[in-house]
Design a protein around this motif. Structure first.
Motif, PDB file in Angstrom:
ATOM      1  N   SER A  79       0.833  -1.209   0.000  1.00 51.00           N
ATOM      2  CA  SER A  79       0.000   0.000   0.000  1.00 51.00           C
ATOM      3  C   SER A  79       0.869   1.260   0.000  1.00 51.00           C
ATOM      4  CB  SER A  79      -0.923   0.005   1.216  1.00 51.00           C
ATOM      5  OG  SER A  79      -1.704  -1.182   1.251  1.00 51.00           O
ATOM      6  N   GLU A  89      -8.515  -7.344  -0.637  1.00 49.96           N
ATOM      7  CA  GLU A  89      -9.522  -6.301  -0.691  1.00 49.96           C
ATOM      8  C   GLU A  89      -8.779  -4.989  -0.890  1.00 49.96           C
ATOM      9  OE1 GLU A  89     -11.987  -6.849   2.715  1.00 49.96           O
ATOM     10  OE2 GLU A  89     -13.097  -5.006   2.317  1.00 49.96           O
ATOM     11  N   VAL A  90      -9.306  -4.135  -1.741  1.00 50.74           N
ATOM     12  CA  VAL A  90      -8.722  -2.796  -1.879  1.00 50.74           C
ATOM     13  C   VAL A  90      -9.665  -1.831  -1.177  1.00 50.74           C
ATOM     14  CG1 VAL A  90      -7.852  -1.013  -3.444  1.00 50.74           C
ATOM     15  CG2 VAL A  90      -7.786  -3.416  -4.135  1.00 50.74           C
ATOM     16  N   ARG A  91      -9.271  -1.395   0.004  1.00 54.17           N
ATOM     17  CA  ARG A  91     -10.120  -0.456   0.749  1.00 54.17           C
ATOM     18  C   ARG A  91      -9.876   0.955   0.248  1.00 54.17           C
ATOM     19  NH1 ARG A  91      -8.400  -1.588   6.650  1.00 54.17           N
ATOM     20  NH2 ARG A  91      -9.883   0.077   7.124  1.00 54.17           N
ATOM     21  N   GLU A  92     -10.948   1.693   0.080  1.00 58.44           N
ATOM     22  CA  GLU A  92     -10.842   3.089  -0.380  1.00 58.44           C
ATOM     23  C   GLU A  92     -11.013   3.987   0.848  1.00 58.44           C
ATOM     24  OE1 GLU A  92     -10.544   3.886  -3.720  1.00 58.44           O
ATOM     25  OE2 GLU A  92     -10.794   1.833  -4.478  1.00 58.44           O
ATOM     26  N   GLY A  93     -10.272   5.072   0.880  1.00 54.56           N
ATOM     27  CA  GLY A  93     -10.394   5.987   2.012  1.00 54.56           C
ATOM     28  C   GLY A  93      -9.165   6.862   2.103  1.00 54.56           C
ATOM     29  N   THR A  94      -8.815   7.262   3.303  1.00 52.93           N
ATOM     30  CA  THR A  94      -7.616   8.063   3.517  1.00 52.93           C
ATOM     31  C   THR A  94      -6.750   7.306   4.514  1.00 52.93           C
ATOM     32  OG1 THR A  94      -8.874  10.069   3.160  1.00 52.93           O
ATOM     33  CG2 THR A  94      -6.762  10.321   4.260  1.00 52.93           C
ATOM     34  N   ARG A 152      -4.819   6.672  -0.907  1.00 54.43           N
ATOM     35  CA  ARG A 152      -6.276   6.624  -1.114  1.00 54.43           C
ATOM     36  C   ARG A 152      -6.787   5.190  -1.159  1.00 54.43           C
ATOM     37  NH1 ARG A 152      -7.449  11.124   0.793  1.00 54.43           N
ATOM     38  NH2 ARG A 152      -6.183  12.816  -0.039  1.00 54.43           N
ATOM     39  N   GLN A 153      -5.862   4.259  -1.249  1.00 56.97           N
ATOM     40  CA  GLN A 153      -6.250   2.850  -1.289  1.00 56.97           C
ATOM     41  C   GLN A 153      -5.337   2.065  -0.354  1.00 56.97           C
ATOM     42  OE1 GLN A 153      -5.721   2.171  -5.537  1.00 56.97           O
ATOM     43  NE2 GLN A 153      -7.945   1.959  -5.743  1.00 56.97           N
ATOM     44  N   LYS A 154      -5.916   1.080   0.285  1.00 55.68           N
ATOM     45  CA  LYS A 154      -5.092   0.219   1.140  1.00 55.68           C
ATOM     46  C   LYS A 154      -5.468  -1.237   0.882  1.00 55.68           C
ATOM     47  CE  LYS A 154      -3.305  -0.136   5.820  1.00 55.68           C
ATOM     48  NZ  LYS A 154      -3.604  -1.540   6.100  1.00 55.68           N
TER      49      LYS A 154
END
Ligand SMILES: [Zn+2]
Length: 422
Positions: free
Chosen positions: A336, A381-386, A400-402
């Motif tokens: 990430s 899983e590609v989590r979207e967020g900050t 922006r992705q983890k």
């Protein structure tokens, strides 16, 4: 009460439980249920992973595809494989399905020295099906590493032998100060006796480890590697001798780890340009591994190298006891960081699947979702967020992705670690 660690080991040790609980953990119900014996006999697939985005750089695949598994091997990778006739179906909708991730730089000699962590908890539980221990054992302890780590681990574990007899047994400081303990013949003999589990020789060339002996240690490590016909992985960062003197001696197939170190004698000159000797190394086939480990990754240096189109060959974590609680955490967190500084997802996955198979001779075909090969698969899983991701110098980047491991399939068995929400 179960501790966090016991809990994850319980899940990891129970493939059936893990497979059946996957849907619950990921919020998508598995299609599989109780099967009677008659139905089981007609099943042509043990496992079907449906609806995920398959990324397999070895075959230039990046598409919505299903993956079928039978008898621990990949049976088929194709669109819309029917769920009928599958013992277990996992929905990977909205997720990424890759060949089992390969971490080429870990420390998993658990209970021996300050760096060793449990392979199944920190590798298999976090999406890594194959891990290479980077010189936790020296020639004295490699047989023990094989007996107590490689054999019992569900994770496929390989080893490099440290050119220093002590490995990481008593930490690293002063490990090569006494050259009596840096013996190329004994190291090579131990490497040969433990092939194919041993895939390389390791030398750590930082001055707190070598004193003034670094070039002599390098000479002996190269000698061991030549005798054993294996690559040498060299650790750099704050070496006693200038880095170019080290780089000039590396051969095609040898590996430089901590390639984006921010410590003195790193890969950049005073103006932030990549040293010409680094480029010469790449030209002649020397390979470059990240090896974060905590003190060995500078995001600033990495970013400057990427801007000059100098990408790593592999993204090994250098995961160990001193870095699992940050800044490394695990391989998916490491990946990430590279997403956050601008590498593409496909380039990143390539560096933890097919590229490691060109670095080491694993003696088995892995790193690809090819029918007939062992079913080592990662569902991510590609989590979207900050997400704030950092290095040990205190520098941070906001991603922006983890990436997060949703489930791991090792030789056809499904494992989930639900306790690692890092
Ligand atoms: Zn290491």
């Amino acid at each position: 009460m179960l501790t966090r660690r016991r809990f994850s080991q319980l899940l990891i040790g129970s493939p059936l439980l893990a497979a059946n609980s996957f849907g619950c953990a990921a919020g998508a119900a598995p299609v599989s249920g109780a099967q009677d014996m008659g139905a089981a006999l007609t099943q042509s697939r043990d496992l079907l992973i449906k609806g995920g985005t398959v990324i397999d750089p070895s075959q230039n695949l990046h598409a919505l595809l299903d993956v079928a598994v039978k008898d621990g091997k990949i049976l088929q990778v194709a669109p819309d494989i029917p769920a009928d006739g599958s013992r277990t179906v996992i929905s990977a909708k909205g997720k990424i399905v890759t060949p089992g991730l390969i971490d080429v730089h870990v420390h998993v000699f658990e209970g021996v020295g300050p760096t060793g962590v449990n392979a199944d908890q920190y590798c298999l539980g976090r999406g890594v099906t194959t891990a290479v221990d980077a010189g936790s054992a020296g020639y004295f302890s490699i047989a023990g590493f094989r007996q107590y780590v490689i054999k019992p681990s569900a994770t496929r574990v390989y080893a490099m032998i440290d050119i220093g007899a002590r490995g990481t047994l008593v930490g690293l400081a002063g490990n090569y100060s006494n050259l009596d303990w840096v013996n190329p013949q004994l190291t090579a003999r131990a490497a040969e006796a433990n092939k194919p589990d041993v895939v390389a020789i390791k030398a750590r060339l930082s001055k707190e480890i070598t004193g003034a002996n670094d070039l002599e240690v390098l000479k002996r490590a190269l000698e061991a590697a030549k005798i054993a016909n294996l690559p040498l992985m060299v650790h750099i960062g704050d070496s006693y001798s200038p880095l170019p003197e080290i780089l000039r001696q590396l051969r095609k197939g040898d590996i430089l780890t901590h390639c984006f170190t921010g410590r003195p004698n790193g890969p950049l000159d005073a103006n932030g340009k990549i040293l010409p000797e680094m480029l010469d190394c790449r030209e002649r086939g020397v390979l470059f591994d990240v090896g974060d480990g905590g003190p060995h990754l500078s995001l600033d240096v990495a970013e400057k190298c990427l801007q000059q189109n100098f990408l790593p060959d592999t993204i090994g974590t250098d995961l160990g006891g001193l870095s699992i609680n940050g800044p490394v955490y695990d391989l998916v967190t490491e990946l990430s960081k590279f997403l956050a500084i601008g590498m593409s997802l496909d380039h990143i996955i390539e560096r933890v699947t097919v590229r490691p198979t060109r670095m080491f001779n694993f003696g088995v075909e892995i790193g690809a979702l090819r029918p007939g090969t062992v079913a080592d698969i990662s569902i991510l899983e590609v989590r979207e967020g900050t997400f704030v991701l950092g290095d040990s110098t205190g520098k941070k980047r906001t991603g922006r992705q983890k990436l997060q491991s949703a489930a791991t399939i090792r030789a056809g068995k499904t494992y989930v670690n639900r306790s690692d929400d890092v």
